[in-house]
Design a protein around this motif. Sequence first.
Motif, mmCIF file in Angstrom:
data_model
loop_
_atom_site.group_PDB
_atom_site.id
_atom_site.type_symbol
_atom_site.label_atom_id
_atom_site.label_comp_id
_atom_site.label_asym_id
_atom_site.label_seq_id
_atom_site.Cartn_x
_atom_site.Cartn_y
_atom_site.Cartn_z
ATOM 1 N N THR A 8 68.587 61.029 94.171
ATOM 2 C CA THR A 8 66.859 59.981 93.915
ATOM 3 C C THR A 8 65.936 59.871 94.595
ATOM 4 O O THR A 8 66.733 60.804 95.910
ATOM 5 C CB THR A 8 66.927 57.764 93.975
ATOM 6 N N LEU A 11 61.928 56.930 96.092
ATOM 7 C CA LEU A 11 61.897 55.891 94.506
ATOM 8 C C LEU A 11 60.743 54.719 95.677
ATOM 9 O O LEU A 11 60.583 53.909 96.292
ATOM 10 C CB LEU A 11 62.726 55.119 94.339
ATOM 11 N N LYS A 56 60.945 49.911 86.079
ATOM 12 C CA LYS A 56 60.154 51.142 86.438
ATOM 13 C C LYS A 56 59.780 51.706 87.691
ATOM 14 O O LYS A 56 58.909 50.659 88.009
ATOM 15 C CB LYS A 56 59.444 51.872 85.245
ATOM 16 N N PRO A 57 60.317 53.028 88.560
ATOM 17 C CA PRO A 57 59.384 53.250 89.573
ATOM 18 C C PRO A 57 58.372 52.931 89.523
ATOM 19 O O PRO A 57 57.793 53.666 88.755
ATOM 20 C CB PRO A 57 60.193 54.531 89.883
ATOM 21 N N THR A 61 61.284 59.662 91.892
ATOM 22 C CA THR A 61 62.069 60.544 90.715
ATOM 23 C C THR A 61 63.557 59.947 90.698
ATOM 24 O O THR A 61 64.272 59.789 91.852
ATOM 25 C CB THR A 61 61.951 61.803 90.444
ATOM 26 N N ILE A 62 64.372 60.022 89.622
ATOM 27 C CA ILE A 62 65.846 59.618 89.742
ATOM 28 C C ILE A 62 65.627 60.814 88.998
ATOM 29 O O ILE A 62 65.826 60.830 87.554
ATOM 30 C CB ILE A 62 65.452 58.991 89.259
ATOM 31 N N ASP A 68 65.985 64.553 84.981
ATOM 32 C CA ASP A 68 65.082 63.617 85.107
ATOM 33 C C ASP A 68 65.058 62.379 84.462
ATOM 34 O O ASP A 68 64.739 62.438 82.560
ATOM 35 C CB ASP A 68 63.788 63.984 85.280
ATOM 36 N N THR A 70 63.775 59.311 84.959
ATOM 37 C CA THR A 70 62.409 58.009 85.386
ATOM 38 C C THR A 70 62.131 57.455 84.206
ATOM 39 O O THR A 70 61.270 58.488 84.148
ATOM 40 C CB THR A 70 61.388 58.955 86.635
#
Length: 251
Positions: A8, A11, A56-57, A61-62, A68, A70
């Motif tokens: 991550t 975030l 949802k962030p 990014t995740i 990815d 995210t």
Amino acid sequence: MSDPILVTENLEKRFGGVVAASEISLSLYPGETLAVIGSNGAGKTTFVNMVTGYLKPSSGTIRFRGRDITGSSPRKTAQAGIRRSFQISQIFPQLTVLENVMIAEIAAADGKGGLRRAALTDARMQTGRAVLDRFGLGQHSDTAVGTLPQGIKKQLDIAMAAINDPALILLDEPTSGVSSDEKIEMMERVIAPLKADDATLLFIEHDMDIVTRFAERTVAFYEGKILADGPTREVLSEDDVRKYVIGGVHA
């Protein structure tokens, strides 16, 4: 060292003007067992909810296995190989232990073939019983879940999350509501089969004895940010962690 299974980067999650999590950057490596600690409201569950698609962030990014994810939905995140349990067990109390596991199997298979037909197959029942035996729950297979102690319910919830051997399992306060006498035994029963399959584990926990016993590495959250990250005993001995996290972990 192998490549991280989860990464991550910066975030952040905002709810209006409230920042619930900020600048959360960490890497989790295959086979690790990581504990996440912090007082209530520190951002721990917000972080897990973002990784598993329940939130949802706002930014950041995740990446899971280099891809990815995210903003992916919970279903797509689970299909990618990330599963979770919840602080409040997600089980059907009126059904038996085996029936709960079979429903989890169907969900893991995306429900193909229809709920009733899938639930009644002998193969699925055999698989379900194997899961229960693996997690020490075989003796409870035909018992209605609502009649069982909290520790067994938690154990079942984790067993259901582990169906189909996901690569990463996140446990949100696995010992919450479990008596102090049951905690260590319950964790041993669920950790052993998961580690035998080389699963990567992240668990949120308030009990420092559990953290010390089962986590190789610990991340401490404070006011939505990572305060410390490292080997468990080193993190728990840091002055700021002792002051701001351990001192207020039950606040």
